[in-house]
Write an enzyme that holds these catalytic residues in place. Structure first.
Site, PDB file in Angstrom:
ATOM      1  N   THR A  49       0.824  -1.210   0.000  1.00 41.93           N
ATOM      2  CA  THR A  49       0.000   0.000   0.000  1.00 41.93           C
ATOM      3  C   THR A  49       0.854   1.254   0.000  1.00 41.93           C
ATOM      4  OG1 THR A  49      -1.646  -1.211   1.272  1.00 41.93           O
ATOM      5  CG2 THR A  49      -1.900   1.170   1.166  1.00 41.93           C
ATOM      6  N   TYR A 112     -13.188  -3.864   1.205  1.00 41.09           N
ATOM      7  CA  TYR A 112     -14.503  -3.375   0.785  1.00 41.09           C
ATOM      8  C   TYR A 112     -15.586  -4.451   0.835  1.00 41.09           C
ATOM      9  CZ  TYR A 112     -18.116  -0.738  -1.611  1.00 41.09           C
ATOM     10  OH  TYR A 112     -19.289  -0.107  -1.904  1.00 41.09           O
TER      11      TYR A 112
END
Length: 298
Positions: A49, A112
């Site tokens: 990330t 998500y």
């Protein structure tokens, strides 16, 4: 050799430098890799990330991984980040990325979608079966929206071949202690939270994968080595000296903070891809002031 041996210490979640036109700055990437290795980090993590992987195309990722492996040239181990919330796509990437010279794959939990614990288990089982390299789970519920429980992690460690470790970034010290108590002997457990690294190392973690080590690789990796050697008082002295820097680096977003520091060090341009933007001007100036006040942060 187990990952607990190969990856003991500090891994740096390497940033991706961009030129002012937002293209990959491979020259700066080379500078960063040499800077990390020359200042004592134990290994490099490509395309996490912190490397802004969500805004980098698949072809760019392949090129960055191949370039990084060639530049490192075996000087330190390299772990490659491959993960996502589309299990089939993650499996495809594992089969097509240049992973022959990597020691492991770091795979973030599906984000998500917020799967159940059984969904997480089945996702990682599919990932492990497809991966040509050992898989390190990456639990970061602050980003993914779903915690990978200690029980699910231990189940994966015991039941799924090729699951070799976890980067634990839930910020839950009880969960960390449960992992360390119940893990198989050869299961690698590292911190994914720079600010909690010292107490987690004191509990028995094998090291950490760090954001902050991008900008102060020597001081931070020295702190980690002291803690791993049981020299906690000496490690605390170094950790205390970096607390204000920790706060600034994560004040707005990652990797905006660390890229600000690296810009002031003259290593990269202060460029990020949307939706992440550079550190706000007051904090950007504060980063420069911190570096000017303490050269040991360099």
């Amino acid at each position: 050799m187990s990952l607990r041996t190969q990856l003991r210490g500090t891994g740096v979640a390497l940033i991706t430098p961009f030129q002012n036109d937002f293209s990959i700055d491979y020259e700066a990437l080379d500078v960063m890799i040499d800077h990390m290795i020359n200042n004592g980090v134990e290994y490099i993590v490509s395309m996490g990330t912190t490397g802004e992987a969500p805004t980098i195309s698949k072809e760019e990722k392949k090129n960055i991984v191949a370039h990084t492996l060639a530049k490192v040239a075996g000087r330190v181990p390299v772990v490659v980040g491959i993960g996502g919330n589309n299990t089939a796509e993650t499996v495809h990437e594992l089969k097509t990325f240049p992973l022959d010279k990597a020691v492991a794959v770091l795979s973030v939990s599906p984000y998500y979608s917020k799967p159940s614990q059984e969904g997480l288990f089945q996702h990682y089982k599919a990932v492990a079966e497809a991966s040509p390299r050992p898989v390190i789970l990456y639990n970061v519920p602050g980003r993914t929206g779903r915690n990978l429980s200690a029980a699910t992690t231990i189940r994966l460690a015991r039941e799924v071949p090729n699951i070799a470790g976890i980067k634990e970034a839930a910020g839950d010290m009880l969960q960390c202690m449960q992992l360390l108590k119940n893990r198989p002997d050869d299961f690698f457990v590292c911190s994914g939270d720079d600010t909690l690294a010292l107490p987690q190392l004191a509990c028995g973690m094998d090291g950490l994968i760090s954001v902050i080590a991008n900008s102060m690789p020597r001081k931070f990796s020295d702190m980690v080595r002291l803690a791993l050697d049981g020299k906690l008082k000496e490690a605390k002295v170094l950790n205390d000296a970096m607390l204000e820097t920790y706060e600034l680096l994560f004040a707005e977003n990652n990797p905006a903070g660390v890229k600000s520091f690296l810009f002031h060090l003259g290593l990269i341009e202060n460029v990020l891809r949307l939706p992440v933007v550079p550190l706000s001007e007051p904090l950007h100036k504060r980063a420069k002031q911190l570096l000017e006040a303490d050269i040991t942060l360099r």
